[in-house]
Design a protein around this motif. Structure first.
Motif, PDB file in Angstrom:
ATOM      1  N   ALA A 255       0.886  -1.131   0.085  1.00  0.00           N
ATOM      2  CA  ALA A 255       0.193  -0.023   0.092  1.00  0.00           C
ATOM      3  C   ALA A 255       0.864   1.196  -0.123  1.00  0.00           C
ATOM      4  CB  ALA A 255      -0.973   0.184   1.113  1.00  0.00           C
ATOM      5  N   SER A 256       1.942   1.148   0.693  1.00  0.00           N
ATOM      6  CA  SER A 256       2.715   2.417   0.728  1.00  0.00           C
ATOM      7  C   SER A 256       3.527   2.666  -0.477  1.00  0.00           C
ATOM      8  CB  SER A 256       3.630   2.302   1.990  1.00  0.00           C
ATOM      9  OG  SER A 256       4.842   1.289   1.552  1.00  0.00           O
ATOM     10  N   LEU A 257       3.961   1.736  -1.410  1.00  0.00           N
ATOM     11  CA  LEU A 257       4.147   2.045  -2.672  1.00  0.00           C
ATOM     12  C   LEU A 257       3.125   2.660  -3.778  1.00  0.00           C
ATOM     13  CD1 LEU A 257       6.533  -1.196  -2.844  1.00  0.00           C
ATOM     14  CD2 LEU A 257       7.253   1.275  -2.301  1.00  0.00           C
ATOM     15  N   LEU A 258       1.966   2.533  -3.523  1.00  0.00           N
ATOM     16  CA  LEU A 258       0.773   3.142  -4.201  1.00  0.00           C
ATOM     17  C   LEU A 258       0.432   4.438  -3.460  1.00  0.00           C
ATOM     18  CD1 LEU A 258      -1.010  -0.043  -5.105  1.00  0.00           C
ATOM     19  CD2 LEU A 258       0.078   1.285  -6.685  1.00  0.00           C
ATOM     20  N   ASP A 259       0.050   4.375  -2.449  1.00  0.00           N
ATOM     21  CA  ASP A 259      -0.755   5.540  -1.712  1.00  0.00           C
ATOM     22  C   ASP A 259       0.075   6.800  -1.845  1.00  0.00           C
ATOM     23  OD1 ASP A 259      -2.453   7.405  -0.338  1.00  0.00           O
ATOM     24  OD2 ASP A 259      -2.772   5.751   1.329  1.00  0.00           O
ATOM     25  N   PRO A 260      -0.387   7.870  -2.267  1.00  0.00           N
ATOM     26  CA  PRO A 260       0.542   9.113  -2.274  1.00  0.00           C
ATOM     27  C   PRO A 260       0.482   9.789  -0.928  1.00  0.00           C
ATOM     28  CG  PRO A 260      -1.522   9.302  -3.367  1.00  0.00           C
ATOM     29  CD  PRO A 260      -1.408   7.885  -3.319  1.00  0.00           C
ATOM     30  N   ASP A 261      -0.339   9.451  -0.026  1.00  0.00           N
ATOM     31  CA  ASP A 261      -0.487  10.318   1.187  1.00  0.00           C
ATOM     32  C   ASP A 261      -0.661   8.854   2.185  1.00  0.00           C
ATOM     33  OD1 ASP A 261      -0.292  11.832   3.389  1.00  0.00           O
ATOM     34  OD2 ASP A 261      -2.523  12.636   2.804  1.00  0.00           O
ATOM     35  N   PHE A 262       0.277   8.025   2.419  1.00  0.00           N
ATOM     36  CA  PHE A 262       0.341   6.741   3.081  1.00  0.00           C
ATOM     37  C   PHE A 262       0.223   7.165   4.659  1.00  0.00           C
ATOM     38  CE2 PHE A 262       1.566   2.729   4.762  1.00  0.00           C
ATOM     39  CZ  PHE A 262       0.578   2.139   4.626  1.00  0.00           C
ATOM     40  N   ARG A 263       0.695   8.401   5.028  1.00  0.00           N
ATOM     41  CA  ARG A 263       0.677   8.679   6.484  1.00  0.00           C
ATOM     42  C   ARG A 263      -0.755   9.144   6.837  1.00  0.00           C
ATOM     43  NH1 ARG A 263       4.398  13.762   8.079  1.00  0.00           N
ATOM     44  NH2 ARG A 263       5.898  12.231   7.450  1.00  0.00           N
ATOM     45  N   HIS A 264      -1.439   9.708   5.795  1.00  0.00           N
ATOM     46  CA  HIS A 264      -2.990   9.765   6.317  1.00  0.00           C
ATOM     47  C   HIS A 264      -3.589   8.325   6.464  1.00  0.00           C
ATOM     48  CE1 HIS A 264      -7.280  10.416   5.540  1.00  0.00           C
ATOM     49  NE2 HIS A 264      -7.140   9.773   4.456  1.00  0.00           N
ATOM     50  N   SER A 265      -3.421   7.205   5.730  1.00  0.00           N
ATOM     51  CA  SER A 265      -4.061   6.091   5.672  1.00  0.00           C
ATOM     52  C   SER A 265      -3.432   5.429   7.047  1.00  0.00           C
ATOM     53  CB  SER A 265      -3.648   5.315   4.422  1.00  0.00           C
ATOM     54  OG  SER A 265      -4.071   5.886   3.172  1.00  0.00           O
ATOM     55  N   VAL A 266      -2.273   5.626   7.365  1.00  0.00           N
ATOM     56  CA  VAL A 266      -1.946   4.997   8.783  1.00  0.00           C
ATOM     57  C   VAL A 266      -2.767   5.845   9.717  1.00  0.00           C
ATOM     58  CG1 VAL A 266      -0.081   4.715  10.333  1.00  0.00           C
ATOM     59  CG2 VAL A 266       0.533   4.292   7.927  1.00  0.00           C
TER      60      VAL A 266
END
Length: 485
Positions: free
Chosen positions: A299-310
């Motif tokens: 997911a982190s390699l796709l999501d442009p704002d992975f911090r938000h998802s976490v």
């Protein structure tokens, strides 16, 4: 057939040099092979291609970049043509080992193989002409950079090796039970795929296991070679009479059985290699933890704002824990919600406006890691699909689910919707939620929440699905912070 001295001298360097080395090596070996497609250059080019394709195969499982599949596909036709040519070279060697040159069957086989070799050389030459060297050079620069994101020896690669090991062990049981040629061929491929993960990504284990892995690969490879030789001989009617056929059959069967016994000696009993390998790979609860880490990496390699998802994941789990109040919690449910929250925005890599639908499609195409089933990952995809947009209801994807799973998707999607709304501005301000349920109401107290904030409007809309699921109003208020004296 042993590798050429040129290839043998670079193996130590190759382990350190990695993908960039092997991709450049492919181009060099292409030039050597195209001269006359002799056995050694063909073998060396196949080794270089195989190393590149096996590295790509490993990263396809953890890195969503489509270039990995494209690179693997680019070398497929050339690798296949060279493989057929290599099989002919190996059969020619076996004929020399099994019979005298004057043997009529040997003569017939060698004549057939010589003609087939010429045909395959032409096909290999065509495949080499079609091989896109310029694109390969571009990949040799871009793909090695992606490898640096995940270090060799990582527990994620151990998890991937365990997947391959368990699959190979299942093939092992089937082969010993059925004893068929096809079963042993599949077993050979299964162990080969396990070996490649160890060889490419687990240097410590490879150092300890390499000799056994190579020996097993050789033994099963020779079983396959003998099976192919016998099949070829019978198909071309190489035997002048029944006695000749029986002599060849007995010799091939004897050599084949010797190799199967050598395999059984290593792979059966309390001291089997299966046990030794399994002991060095993830165990028990670690399997689920590493599977989660794999999904998180993807997911982190796709999501442009992975911090938000976490951050949304943390809020979603707080909501889940508060709504269940420690009762009737199901570990699998909580894990499904956690993964759905981590993966819910992967679709932003493709389509910002309809990213929830893109997330669904991407997750549905994802192969479940060891510890996860396709069914559970399907639920993850549906929860991510309905974290925003139209309310889930009578859509075909939901109607196809059994009632318990459908209710679960609605409940967890409702939780994810609300958690996502609390961080609509992506500043991470709301970081703690407390849930109470009394007097027919669900109350969510949110730290740093304000009814005047941007999140308030999003929360007001997002809470509706949970209200429908729980059949009671849901109130959101700022969390009271005790005053300090």
């Amino acid at each position: 057939m042993s590798a050429s001295p040129a290839l043998a001298t670079v193996k130590a360097r190759a382990r350190k040099a990695g993908l960039r080395f092997w991709m450049q090596r492919v181009l060099e070996e292409c030039d050597r092979a195209r001269v006359n497609f002799a056995p050694d250059p063909v073998h060396d080019l196949r080794v270089a291609l195989r190393r590149c394709r096996s590295i790509a195969d490993g990263f396809i499982a953890v890195d969503p970049d489509p270039a990995w599949k494209e690179m693997k596909k680019a070398g497929r036709r050339l690798f296949s043509r060279l493989g057929e040519l290599r099989d002919v070279h190996v059969m020619q060697e076996w004929v020399g080992k099994l019979a005298a040159p004057s043997d009529p069957a040997a003569t017939a086989l060698l004549q057939f193989l010589a003609a087939r070799e010429n045909e395959l050389k032409q096909e290999a030459a065509l495949a080499l002409t079609e091989f896109d060297r310029k694109q390969w050079k571009r990949w040799s620069v871009s793909l090695p950079r992606r490898i640096t994101r995940l270090r060799q020896g990582s527990v994620i690669f151990k998890h991937l090796a365990l997947e391959r090991l368990m699959y190979a062990h299942d093939l092992h049981r089937r082969a010993l039970r059925s004893r068929s040629r096809i079963a042993f061929h599949k077993l050979r491929i299964g162990i080969k795929r396990f070996r490649y993960i160890v060889e490419n990504f687990l240097p410590q284990q490879h150092s300890a296991w390499s000799s056994d892995l190579k020996r097993l690969q050789d033994v099963l490879g020779e079983v396959h070679d003998l099976d192919v030789l016998w099949s070829t001989a019978t198909q071309i009617h190489a035997f002048p009479d029944q006695q000749s056929q029986m002599q060849w059959q007995q010799k091939i069967a004897q050599d084949r059985q010797q190799r199967i016994e050598a395999y059984r000696e290593k792979m059966l009993g309390r001291s089997s290699l299966w046990r030794a390998w399994r002991a060095e790979l993830p165990q028990g609860r670690q399997i689920a933890a590493v599977a989660l880490a794999r999904l998180k990496l993807w997911a982190s390699l796709l999501d442009p704002d992975f911090r938000h998802s976490v951050h949304v994941t943390q809020l979603a789990l707080q909501l889940y824990d508060g709504l269940t109040n420690g009762k009737s919690q199901v570990a699998e449910e909580r894990a499904i919600l956690e993964v759905a929250a981590l993966l819910h925005d992967v679709g932003r890599s493709q389509d910002e406006r309809g990213h929830h639908k893109a997330s669904y499609r991407l997750i549905r195409r994802l192969s479940p890691p060891l510890g996860w089933s396709g069914e559970s990952l399907h639920l993850v995809a549906l929860i991510a699909r309905y974290h925003r947009g139209v309310l889930p209801g009578r859509q075909a994807t939901l109607r196809a689910l059994p009632s318990p799973e459908r209710r679960l998707v609605l409940r967890l999607a409702g939780i994810l919707r609300l958690a996502n709304a609390f961080d609509v501005d992506r500043h991470g301000r709301v970081h703690r939620l407390a849930i109470t349920q009394r007097n027919g109401f669900i109350t969510v107290a949110a730290r740093n929440y304000s009814s005047q904030s941007n999140a308030a409007e999003a929360v007001a809309a997002a809470r509706h699905l949970l209200e429908v699921v729980y059949r009671r109003p849901l109130l959101v208020r700022p969390m009271k912070i005790p005053k300090t004296i």
